[in-house]
Design an enzyme around this catalytic site. Sequence first.
Site, PDB file in Angstrom:
ATOM      1  N   GLU A 153       0.842  -1.207   0.000  1.00 51.26           N
ATOM      2  CA  GLU A 153       0.000   0.000   0.000  1.00 51.26           C
ATOM      3  C   GLU A 153       0.866   1.241   0.000  1.00 51.26           C
ATOM      4  O   GLU A 153       1.877   1.309   0.715  1.00 51.26           O
ATOM      5  CB  GLU A 153      -0.908  -0.017   1.242  1.00 51.26           C
ATOM      6  N   HIS A 154       0.472   2.219  -0.806  1.00 48.46           N
ATOM      7  CA  HIS A 154       1.170   3.512  -0.899  1.00 48.46           C
ATOM      8  C   HIS A 154       2.594   3.357  -1.436  1.00 48.46           C
ATOM      9  O   HIS A 154       3.382   4.289  -1.305  1.00 48.46           O
ATOM     10  CB  HIS A 154       1.237   4.208   0.477  1.00 48.46           C
ATOM     11  N   ASP A 183       3.295   2.400  -4.680  1.00 53.12           N
ATOM     12  CA  ASP A 183       3.389   2.467  -6.152  1.00 53.12           C
ATOM     13  C   ASP A 183       4.137   3.708  -6.618  1.00 53.12           C
ATOM     14  O   ASP A 183       4.992   3.636  -7.487  1.00 53.12           O
ATOM     15  CB  ASP A 183       2.019   2.308  -6.845  1.00 53.12           C
ATOM     16  N   GLY A 237     -11.827   3.519  -1.458  1.00 52.46           N
ATOM     17  CA  GLY A 237     -10.574   2.775  -1.569  1.00 52.46           C
ATOM     18  C   GLY A 237     -10.617   1.615  -2.551  1.00 52.46           C
ATOM     19  O   GLY A 237      -9.647   0.863  -2.650  1.00 52.46           O
ATOM     20  N   SER A 247     -11.107   2.235  -5.713  1.00 56.04           N
ATOM     21  CA  SER A 247     -10.683   2.916  -6.936  1.00 56.04           C
ATOM     22  C   SER A 247     -11.775   3.094  -7.978  1.00 56.04           C
ATOM     23  O   SER A 247     -11.619   2.733  -9.150  1.00 56.04           O
ATOM     24  CB  SER A 247      -9.465   2.232  -7.557  1.00 56.04           C
ATOM     25  N   SER A 294     -12.283   5.870  -9.021  1.00 58.08           N
ATOM     26  CA  SER A 294     -11.691   6.912  -9.880  1.00 58.08           C
ATOM     27  C   SER A 294     -10.966   6.277 -11.073  1.00 58.08           C
ATOM     28  O   SER A 294     -11.185   6.683 -12.219  1.00 58.08           O
ATOM     29  CB  SER A 294     -10.742   7.808  -9.087  1.00 58.08           C
ATOM     30  N   GLU A 318      -5.727  12.074 -13.771  1.00 56.76           N
ATOM     31  CA  GLU A 318      -5.883  12.233 -12.319  1.00 56.76           C
ATOM     32  C   GLU A 318      -4.851  13.229 -11.780  1.00 56.76           C
ATOM     33  O   GLU A 318      -5.153  14.032 -10.903  1.00 56.76           O
ATOM     34  CB  GLU A 318      -5.772  10.862 -11.625  1.00 56.76           C
ATOM     35  N   ASP A 354      -3.555   1.626  -9.530  1.00 56.97           N
ATOM     36  CA  ASP A 354      -5.003   1.505  -9.709  1.00 56.97           C
ATOM     37  C   ASP A 354      -5.363   1.313 -11.179  1.00 56.97           C
ATOM     38  O   ASP A 354      -6.128   0.420 -11.543  1.00 56.97           O
ATOM     39  CB  ASP A 354      -5.710   2.749  -9.160  1.00 56.97           C
ATOM     40  N   TYR A 381      -2.543  12.579   0.875  1.00 57.44           N
ATOM     41  CA  TYR A 381      -1.947  11.705  -0.142  1.00 57.44           C
ATOM     42  C   TYR A 381      -0.756  12.415  -0.785  1.00 57.44           C
ATOM     43  O   TYR A 381       0.354  11.878  -0.876  1.00 57.44           O
ATOM     44  CB  TYR A 381      -2.994  11.352  -1.207  1.00 57.44           C
TER      45      TYR A 381
HETATM   46  P1  ADP Z   1     -11.844   5.891  -4.956  1.00 61.58           P
HETATM   47  O1  ADP Z   1     -11.042   5.912  -6.195  1.00 61.58           O
HETATM   48  O2  ADP Z   1     -11.220   5.111  -3.858  1.00 61.58           O
HETATM   49  O3  ADP Z   1     -13.258   5.467  -5.160  1.00 61.58           O
HETATM   50  P2  ADP Z   1     -11.433   8.712  -5.194  1.00 61.58           P
HETATM   51  O4  ADP Z   1     -11.677   9.853  -4.269  1.00 61.58           O
HETATM   52  O5  ADP Z   1     -10.087   8.540  -5.775  1.00 61.58           O
HETATM   53  O6  ADP Z   1     -11.897   7.391  -4.426  1.00 61.58           O
HETATM   54  O7  ADP Z   1     -12.433   8.806  -6.419  1.00 61.58           O
HETATM   55  C1  ADP Z   1     -13.819   9.014  -6.215  1.00 61.58           C
HETATM   56  C2  ADP Z   1     -14.314  10.067  -7.195  1.00 61.58           C
HETATM   57  O8  ADP Z   1     -14.368   9.503  -8.529  1.00 61.58           O
HETATM   58  C3  ADP Z   1     -15.731  10.515  -6.902  1.00 61.58           C
HETATM   59  O9  ADP Z   1     -15.774  11.513  -5.904  1.00 61.58           O
HETATM   60  C4  ADP Z   1     -16.137  11.057  -8.272  1.00 61.58           C
HETATM   61  O10 ADP Z   1     -15.586  12.350  -8.493  1.00 61.58           O
HETATM   62  C5  ADP Z   1     -15.460  10.078  -9.229  1.00 61.58           C
HETATM   63  N1  ADP Z   1     -16.401   8.997  -9.589  1.00 61.58           N
HETATM   64  C6  ADP Z   1     -16.316   7.697  -9.254  1.00 61.58           C
HETATM   65  N2  ADP Z   1     -17.380   6.992  -9.713  1.00 61.58           N
HETATM   66  C7  ADP Z   1     -18.168   7.869 -10.355  1.00 61.58           C
HETATM   67  C8  ADP Z   1     -19.423   7.788 -11.044  1.00 61.58           C
HETATM   68  N3  ADP Z   1     -20.080   6.627 -11.147  1.00 61.58           N
HETATM   69  N4  ADP Z   1     -19.928   8.919 -11.580  1.00 61.58           N
HETATM   70  C9  ADP Z   1     -19.266  10.088 -11.490  1.00 61.58           C
HETATM   71  N5  ADP Z   1     -18.098  10.231 -10.844  1.00 61.58           N
HETATM   72  C10 ADP Z   1     -17.549   9.163 -10.289  1.00 61.58           C
HETATM   73 MG    MG Z   2      -9.087   6.861  -6.430  1.00 61.44          MG
END
Ligand code: ADP
Ligand code: MG
Length: 375
Positions: free
Chosen positions: A24-25, A27, A114, A116, A118, A150, A162, A212
């Site tokens: 973890e952390h 990469d 967590g 991902s 994103s 990102e 990720d 982060y």
């Molecule tokens: P993680 O990647 O762990 O889920 P992050 O904070 O890195 O957390 O990413 C989450 C962000 O990704 C959300 O706040 C949003 O901006 C975007 N996101 C994720 N899924 C969606 C979705 N289905 N629709 C729109 N935005 C999304």
């Molecule tokens: Mg993320």
Amino acid sequence: MNMNPKKKYDVIIESPGRINLIGEHVDYSGGHVLPAAIDKKITLSFTKNNTKTCTVYSENFKNHFDIKLDNLKRSDVEWHNYIIGVIFHINVLKPDTIKGFDCTIHSNLPLGSGVSSSAALECGVAKGLNELFDIGLTDLEIITVSKDAEHTFVGTKCGIMDQFAVVKGSKNHLLLLNCETLDHQLIPADFGDYRIILLNTNVSHNLATSEYNVRRDECNTALEAINKKYPQYTLLAQVTPEIIQEFKNILPQKIFNRALYITKENRRTLYAVECLKNKDIKGFGEWLYKSHRGLTSLFEVSCDELDFLVDFTHGLNYVVGARMMGGGFGGCTINIIHKDSCDEFINSISPAYLEKFNINLTPITVAISNGVSKI
Ligand code: ADP
Ligand code: MG
């Protein structure tokens, strides 16, 4: 009447979330990680619209936005930037290949927990546009434009794990990835009688993004100091814990701790993989516990909710390992539980968590699945 709902769209993409067993952390310091793609995912449906505008609708946010291809710029709304960023970076790599499109996003991945969401979103957009406009991006280019989006549009200086897991994930396999060289091996995800359960704390402390980037800077500070004596190292994970010890009285305590964590965690990933190969699930689990202790005390990215969940498992003989997973400050823990005791585990830990924090815990059972794909 259209009996085939798929027909309305030109391209449909399924883009999975990911777990990370250990590493973890590390990469962004070029270490070894052990992620896998999971069966929870984002589905993205694309259609060409023959204009110069892209319209993207997220069912999760019940909202849409338009972006003109000749005027790509950051949005004030965070989620837009994951998408605009990907379009921007594909445009840099392959100019004028993207035309107007409509995209609808539907997801059963928890956001900001967590797993991902994103990277699932970025890679899903990149893969979808690649298919829709026949751009010819390689997997590595899909991974890179997603990561770059990102960094530049969202502002999280994430590593590559990720996006790599979301694109390269393979059913029933873990990916042992060297984040420096990007060499990777598929390791059979054979946990015998044990299952993987995530526990979502349902908290996301707002330190997550800012801290982060602070951790990244702290790792760079450590490396710069080490480079004064050992200029050959270009990434912190190349350094051994033994060399870090030489800097105990030189580095500020916090920077020393960060560096020690990274170098030890990098080793733990390799030791844990050996345990898995030897079918030593208990030994594997012990490395997860050690990883959590490092994340809590040396790297300081855990929080009370995560620590409570991991501590709770210590007395349970059907749990072999548990740790926080992802960036930290909330999100999920990952737990390795005997298959006969999964219900018992959830039924005992959920009420305890509710009583302690007055927050409902969400258990998530995951299966290890393939990476992003067109359906
Ligand atoms: P993680 O990647 O762990 O889920 P992050 O904070 O890195 O957390 O990413 C989450 C962000 O990704 C959300 O706040 C949003 O901006 C975007 N996101 C994720 N899924 C969606 C979705 N289905 N629709 C729109 N935005 C999304
Ligand atoms: Mg993320």
